[in-house]
Design a protein around this motif. Structure first.
Motif, short mmCIF file in Angstrom:
data_model
loop_
_atom_site.label_atom_id
_atom_site.label_comp_id
_atom_site.label_asym_id
_atom_site.label_seq_id
_atom_site.Cartn_x
_atom_site.Cartn_y
_atom_site.Cartn_z
N TYR A 1 -24.23 35.97 -38.09
CA TYR A 1 -24.23 35.38 -36.75
C TYR A 1 -23.04 35.94 -35.99
N PRO A 2 -23.14 36.05 -34.68
CA PRO A 2 -21.97 36.46 -33.90
C PRO A 2 -20.94 35.33 -33.80
N LEU A 3 -19.71 35.63 -34.15
CA LEU A 3 -18.57 34.74 -33.91
C LEU A 3 -17.66 35.51 -32.96
N VAL A 4 -17.52 34.98 -31.74
CA VAL A 4 -16.78 35.68 -30.69
C VAL A 4 -15.76 34.74 -30.06
N CYS A 5 -14.88 35.30 -29.26
CA CYS A 5 -13.91 34.49 -28.52
C CYS A 5 -14.22 34.55 -27.04
N GLY A 6 -14.01 33.42 -26.39
CA GLY A 6 -14.19 33.31 -24.96
C GLY A 6 -12.86 33.10 -24.28
N PRO A 7 -12.87 32.38 -23.16
CA PRO A 7 -11.61 32.15 -22.46
C PRO A 7 -10.62 31.41 -23.35
N TYR A 8 -9.36 31.78 -23.22
CA TYR A 8 -8.27 31.14 -23.95
C TYR A 8 -8.39 31.31 -25.46
N ARG A 9 -9.14 32.34 -25.89
CA ARG A 9 -9.37 32.64 -27.31
C ARG A 9 -10.10 31.50 -28.02
N SER B 1 -22.21 16.82 -24.34
CA SER B 1 -22.84 16.22 -23.15
C SER B 1 -22.53 17.01 -21.88
N LYS B 2 -21.57 17.94 -21.96
CA LYS B 2 -21.18 18.74 -20.79
C LYS B 2 -21.76 20.15 -20.82
N THR C 1 -13.47 23.18 -14.41
CA THR C 1 -14.11 22.71 -15.64
C THR C 1 -14.12 23.84 -16.68
N PHE C 2 -14.36 23.48 -17.92
CA PHE C 2 -14.43 24.49 -18.97
C PHE C 2 -15.60 25.44 -18.70
N LEU C 3 -16.72 24.93 -18.20
CA LEU C 3 -17.85 25.82 -17.88
C LEU C 3 -17.46 26.79 -16.77
N ASP C 4 -16.69 26.34 -15.79
CA ASP C 4 -16.20 27.26 -14.76
C ASP C 4 -15.29 28.32 -15.37
N GLN C 5 -14.47 27.92 -16.32
CA GLN C 5 -13.58 28.86 -16.99
C GLN C 5 -14.39 29.88 -17.80
N ILE C 6 -15.47 29.43 -18.42
CA ILE C 6 -16.36 30.34 -19.15
C ILE C 6 -16.99 31.32 -18.17
N ARG C 7 -17.50 30.83 -17.04
CA ARG C 7 -18.13 31.71 -16.04
C ARG C 7 -17.13 32.74 -15.53
N SER C 8 -15.91 32.32 -15.27
CA SER C 8 -14.88 33.23 -14.80
C SER C 8 -14.58 34.29 -15.86
N PHE C 9 -14.47 33.87 -17.10
CA PHE C 9 -14.24 34.80 -18.21
C PHE C 9 -15.37 35.83 -18.30
N LEU C 10 -16.60 35.36 -18.19
CA LEU C 10 -17.76 36.25 -18.32
C LEU C 10 -17.85 37.24 -17.16
N SER C 11 -17.37 36.85 -16.01
CA SER C 11 -17.47 37.75 -14.85
C SER C 11 -16.24 38.66 -14.71
N SER C 12 -15.21 38.41 -15.50
CA SER C 12 -14.00 39.24 -15.40
C SER C 12 -14.20 40.57 -16.11
#
Length: 176
Positions: A50-58, A94-95, A161-172
């Protein structure tokens, strides 16, 4: 296991990231162990890659793409329903941060005695982009080296929000 009721009401949770021993969120597991709502089973690995990857803030993410990535190593815990609810809350179920889904694992030094457990996967709404953002390269273990640069939740910006931080990370386009 201190609580007698853990028996058939126990969930087996595979922890591959910050809930593991020696990592920042393990204090939750320690609290659950103290109250009898969790117990350590052992070190396990995913049966399939399985892929184990890092996102924003590691922050680590296991992605629900079987047969991609590598076999991932982590820790297996038995938790009561109360313990599971507390972990679900931490993982932002839930988020839409993570999804708790089935996973098959085996003890780290075995290839038999398969256990059906659950793990927290990066949510399907961003998983494909997260995989691509990591160059379609996964880790075998979320180690201290891989986690270097991890930012605790309390130290992250509070105006998004954390989802916003994920979106920002993905678009960077900055390097990982």
């Amino acid at each position: 296991m201190r609580k007698n009721e853990m028996g058939d009401k126990t969930n087996l949770i595979f922890s591959y990231g910050t809930l593991k021993r020696g990592f920042p969120n393990h204090t939750l597991i320690e609290d659950l162990i103290r109250t009898g709502d969790a117990s350590f089973i052992g070190v396990y690995k995913t049966l399939s890659p399985y892929p184990l990857v890092c996102g924003p803030y590691r922050v680590p993410f296991l992605l629900n793409f079987p047969d991609k990535g590598k076999q991932v190593y982590g820790e297996l815990y038995a938790v009561t329903p109360l313990g599971l609810a507390k972990i679900d809350d931490l993982e932002g179920l839930s988020k839409g941060h993570y999804e708790r889904l089935p996973l098959r694992v085996v003890k780290e030094d075995e290839d038999e005695n398969i256990k059906e457990v659950e793990a927290y996967y990066g949510h399907r709404n961003y998983a494909e982009e997260m995989w691509k953002r990591n160059g379609m390269i996964g880790q075998e273990v979320y180690s201290k080296t891989v986690a270097e640069g991890y930012v605790k939740r309390i130290d992250r910006p509070r105006d998004t929000t954390f989802l916003d931080q994920i979106r920002s990370f993905l678009s960077s386009t900055t390097s990982l």
